[in-house]
Design an enzyme around this catalytic site. Structure first.
Site, PDB file in Angstrom:
ATOM      1  N   GLN A 239      40.248  48.888  39.970  1.00  0.00           N
ATOM      2  CA  GLN A 239      40.421  48.045  38.787  1.00  0.00           C
ATOM      3  C   GLN A 239      40.102  48.911  37.575  1.00  0.00           C
ATOM      4  OE1 GLN A 239      41.719  45.883  37.085  1.00  0.00           O
ATOM      5  NE2 GLN A 239      40.907  43.953  37.893  1.00  0.00           N
TER       6      GLN A 239
ATOM      7  N   SER B  33      49.805  58.788  38.530  1.00  0.00           N
ATOM      8  CA  SER B  33      50.713  57.714  38.944  1.00  0.00           C
ATOM      9  C   SER B  33      50.735  56.642  37.865  1.00  0.00           C
ATOM     10  CB  SER B  33      50.265  57.134  40.284  1.00  0.00           C
ATOM     11  OG  SER B  33      48.907  56.758  40.223  1.00  0.00           O
TER      12      SER B  33
ATOM     13  N   GLU C 220      51.724  52.518  36.796  1.00  0.00           N
ATOM     14  CA  GLU C 220      51.983  51.156  37.283  1.00  0.00           C
ATOM     15  C   GLU C 220      52.797  50.365  36.249  1.00  0.00           C
ATOM     16  OE1 GLU C 220      48.765  49.139  39.303  1.00  0.00           O
ATOM     17  OE2 GLU C 220      49.201  47.325  38.153  1.00  0.00           O
TER      18      GLU C 220
ATOM     19  N   ASP D 179      46.504  37.271  42.976  1.00  0.00           N
ATOM     20  CA  ASP D 179      45.926  36.302  42.050  1.00  0.00           C
ATOM     21  C   ASP D 179      46.667  34.991  42.215  1.00  0.00           C
ATOM     22  OD1 ASP D 179      43.875  37.680  40.828  1.00  0.00           O
ATOM     23  OD2 ASP D 179      45.209  38.681  39.431  1.00  0.00           O
TER      24      ASP D 179
ATOM     25  N   PHE E 134      40.220  42.257  28.398  1.00  0.00           N
ATOM     26  CA  PHE E 134      39.808  43.026  29.569  1.00  0.00           C
ATOM     27  C   PHE E 134      38.432  42.571  30.051  1.00  0.00           C
ATOM     28  CE2 PHE E 134      42.386  46.974  28.068  1.00  0.00           C
ATOM     29  CZ  PHE E 134      43.557  46.341  28.437  1.00  0.00           C
TER      30      PHE E 134
ATOM     31  N   HIS F 273      45.432  56.769  38.055  1.00  0.00           N
ATOM     32  CA  HIS F 273      46.476  55.737  38.087  1.00  0.00           C
ATOM     33  C   HIS F 273      46.469  55.038  36.728  1.00  0.00           C
ATOM     34  CE1 HIS F 273      49.249  52.953  39.987  1.00  0.00           C
ATOM     35  NE2 HIS F 273      48.542  51.937  39.518  1.00  0.00           N
TER      36      HIS F 273
HETATM   37  C1  FAD Z   1      45.080  48.302  41.559  1.00  0.00           C
HETATM   38  C2  FAD Z   1      45.291  46.809  41.538  1.00  0.00           C
HETATM   39  C3  FAD Z   1      46.586  46.287  41.617  1.00  0.00           C
HETATM   40  C4  FAD Z   1      46.809  44.901  41.612  1.00  0.00           C
HETATM   41  N1  FAD Z   1      48.098  44.418  41.676  1.00  0.00           N
HETATM   42  C5  FAD Z   1      48.313  43.074  41.734  1.00  0.00           C
HETATM   43  C6  FAD Z   1      49.634  42.530  41.885  1.00  0.00           C
HETATM   44  O1  FAD Z   1      50.617  43.267  41.919  1.00  0.00           O
HETATM   45  N2  FAD Z   1      49.777  41.178  41.973  1.00  0.00           N
HETATM   46  C7  FAD Z   1      48.707  40.329  41.923  1.00  0.00           C
HETATM   47  O2  FAD Z   1      48.902  39.113  42.020  1.00  0.00           O
HETATM   48  N3  FAD Z   1      47.450  40.810  41.768  1.00  0.00           N
HETATM   49  C8  FAD Z   1      47.231  42.152  41.676  1.00  0.00           C
HETATM   50  N4  FAD Z   1      45.949  42.640  41.548  1.00  0.00           N
HETATM   51  C9  FAD Z   1      44.850  41.693  41.414  1.00  0.00           C
HETATM   52  C10 FAD Z   1      44.316  41.216  42.778  1.00  0.00           C
HETATM   53  O3  FAD Z   1      45.317  40.520  43.476  1.00  0.00           O
HETATM   54  C11 FAD Z   1      43.132  40.309  42.497  1.00  0.00           C
HETATM   55  O4  FAD Z   1      42.061  41.030  41.970  1.00  0.00           O
HETATM   56  C12 FAD Z   1      42.710  39.423  43.664  1.00  0.00           C
HETATM   57  O5  FAD Z   1      41.818  38.445  43.144  1.00  0.00           O
HETATM   58  C13 FAD Z   1      42.006  40.177  44.780  1.00  0.00           C
HETATM   59  O6  FAD Z   1      42.851  40.944  45.515  1.00  0.00           O
HETATM   60  P1  FAD Z   1      42.293  41.948  46.635  1.00  0.00           P
HETATM   61  O7  FAD Z   1      43.439  42.467  47.367  1.00  0.00           O
HETATM   62  O8  FAD Z   1      41.337  42.903  46.057  1.00  0.00           O
HETATM   63  O9  FAD Z   1      41.503  40.867  47.535  1.00  0.00           O
HETATM   64  P2  FAD Z   1      40.475  40.928  48.722  1.00  0.00           P
HETATM   65  O10 FAD Z   1      40.179  42.317  49.144  1.00  0.00           O
HETATM   66  O11 FAD Z   1      40.948  39.980  49.751  1.00  0.00           O
HETATM   67  O12 FAD Z   1      39.149  40.360  48.041  1.00  0.00           O
HETATM   68  C14 FAD Z   1      39.151  39.130  47.306  1.00  0.00           C
HETATM   69  C15 FAD Z   1      37.741  38.547  47.288  1.00  0.00           C
HETATM   70  O13 FAD Z   1      37.392  38.064  48.579  1.00  0.00           O
HETATM   71  C16 FAD Z   1      36.268  38.732  49.116  1.00  0.00           C
HETATM   72  N5  FAD Z   1      36.603  39.025  50.519  1.00  0.00           N
HETATM   73  C17 FAD Z   1      37.499  39.953  50.959  1.00  0.00           C
HETATM   74  N6  FAD Z   1      37.614  39.922  52.302  1.00  0.00           N
HETATM   75  C18 FAD Z   1      36.769  38.957  52.724  1.00  0.00           C
HETATM   76  C19 FAD Z   1      36.459  38.438  54.003  1.00  0.00           C
HETATM   77  N7  FAD Z   1      37.058  38.925  55.101  1.00  0.00           N
HETATM   78  N8  FAD Z   1      35.533  37.430  54.067  1.00  0.00           N
HETATM   79  C20 FAD Z   1      34.946  36.929  52.928  1.00  0.00           C
HETATM   80  N9  FAD Z   1      35.223  37.381  51.685  1.00  0.00           N
HETATM   81  C21 FAD Z   1      36.125  38.376  51.587  1.00  0.00           C
HETATM   82  C22 FAD Z   1      36.109  39.999  48.293  1.00  0.00           C
HETATM   83  O14 FAD Z   1      34.763  40.436  48.250  1.00  0.00           O
HETATM   84  C23 FAD Z   1      36.638  39.564  46.945  1.00  0.00           C
HETATM   85  O15 FAD Z   1      35.644  38.883  46.218  1.00  0.00           O
HETATM   86  C24 FAD Z   1      45.693  44.020  41.528  1.00  0.00           C
HETATM   87  C25 FAD Z   1      44.400  44.545  41.426  1.00  0.00           C
HETATM   88  C26 FAD Z   1      44.189  45.924  41.432  1.00  0.00           C
HETATM   89  C27 FAD Z   1      42.795  46.471  41.302  1.00  0.00           C
END
Ligand code: FAD
Length: 290
Positions: free
Chosen positions: A181, A17, A19, A111, A221, A271
């Site tokens: 990641q 896939s 991105e 982010d 990175f 990916h």
């Molecule tokens: C494959 C991939 C694609 C991505 N695509 C994008 C994109 O299109 N746009 C963009 O803006 N960013 C993107 N990102 C980056 C991502 O948005 C960031 O890494 C962001 O900081 C975390 O997103 P997440 O969904 O993993 O967050 P979460 O899963 O919510 O986690 C964020 C942090 O909070 C903590 N946490 C999670 N749930 C809880 C809870 N219930 N209570 C307390 N702590 C908690 C976790 O341990 C982690 O440290 C991508 C990352 C990856 C790996």
């Protein structure tokens, strides 16, 4: 449009896939469509389009995902984040996404916008990806949802174990597969996978791979994803950092070897973070498929 989980379930071999991100200019968009055209030659399982930091590319992400899927007859996922919207706003955007024919979402916390250091929850919105995923399910949307995972720990998490507990929350909320990641050491991914399985997470985990196209990316990175690099890779690339052709060859060969090993380890797919460039990702997948 096919759901991504079905693609993994039905696949006879590794699913590749790609991105992409929504370009800022019309010229960038033309180049993106050319790149996807090139990459479609290796018959990817699906493509994904990111959601700009701070939700800045909302309209573009939806439009480009939908147009690419139609033009190249490819399953596609739109990335979507909690940033910049309360529940009501998020519900409206989700409807828009679904009405545009998109059935797959990469559901993320997101982010913060450029210049803002930390993530701020919108009033009436969501603080974490698991809350977004639960909401999407509770509202009755039938998206197939992927979520992000971090072999070297999410930078904000105090420990890997804490991060994995939160990863489990996302899976329990309804994520169907995980995309990692970027990372460069397969040993790190292998032990991460081990820990994931011990937490009771059994859904497909797809390694995210980024071909290195310039030496300066290594430092970027490291600070962006806090990832470790094999010393030999850094030394090999440093030796040819001013010889673009040799640099490209070595970097692509490293990714091919890395992906080959991951597939041998049982990865259901790879990916590739393309950065909207086709050559390296195309050469990697061609080599892997040969
Ligand atoms: C494959 C991939 C694609 C991505 N695509 C994008 C994109 O299109 N746009 C963009 O803006 N960013 C993107 N990102 C980056 C991502 O948005 C960031 O890494 C962001 O900081 C975390 O997103 P997440 O969904 O993993 O967050 P979460 O899963 O919510 O986690 C964020 C942090 O909070 C903590 N946490 C999670 N749930 C809880 C809870 N219930 N209570 C307390 N702590 C908690 C976790 O341990 C982690 O440290 C991508 C990352 C990856 C790996």
């Amino acid at each position: 449009m096919k759901k991504i989980l079905e693609i993994y379930k039905e696949a006879k071999g590794p699913v590749y896939s790609f991105e992409f991100f929504p370009p800022k200019t019309p010229e960038g968009e033309t180049k993106l469509f050319e790149a996807v055209g090139e990459l479609s030659k290796v018959e990817p399982g699906y493509i994904t389009v990111t959601y700009g930091a701070g939700g800045s590319t909302r309209e573009k992400t939806i439009r480009i995902t939908s147009e690419l899927a139609k033009k190249f007859s490819l399953p596609a996922a739109a990335h979507f984040t909690c940033v910049g919207g309360n529940r009501d706003e998020i519900r409206v955007i989700l409807k828009q996404i679904r009405e545009s024919g998109i059935e797959n979402l990469m559901a993320l916390r997101g982010d913060p916008p450029k210049g803002e250091g930390t993530f701020k929850k919108v009033e009436g919105g969501f603080g974490y990806a698991n809350e977004l995923i639960s909401f999407i399910k509770d509202e009755g949307f039938d998206f197939c949802m992927g979520a992000a995972c971090y072999p070297e720990k999410h930078p904000e998490a105090p420990s890997l174990d804490f991060d994995l507990d939160n990863l489990k929350r996302k899976v329990d909320a309804g994520a169907s597969y995980l995309v990692s990641q970027l990372f460069f050491k397969n040993s790190i991914f292998a032990s991460f996978l081990d820990l994931i399985r011990k937490k009771g997470i059994s859904i497909p985990v797809i390694p995210g791979i980024m071909p290195i196209t310039s030496f300066s990316q290594i430092e970027r990175f490291k600070s962006m994803a806090a990832c470790e690099f094999p010393d030999k890779l850094v030394a090999d690339l440093e030796e040819v950092k001013d010889k673009p052709e040799e640099f490209y060859k070595r970097s692509v060969q490293f990714s091919v070897n890395q992906c080959r090993e991951l597939v041998q380890m049982g990865a259901p797919g790879i990916h590739l973070y393309t950065l909207n460039q086709s050559p390296a990702s195309l050469d990697i997948v061609r080599e892997l498929k040969s």
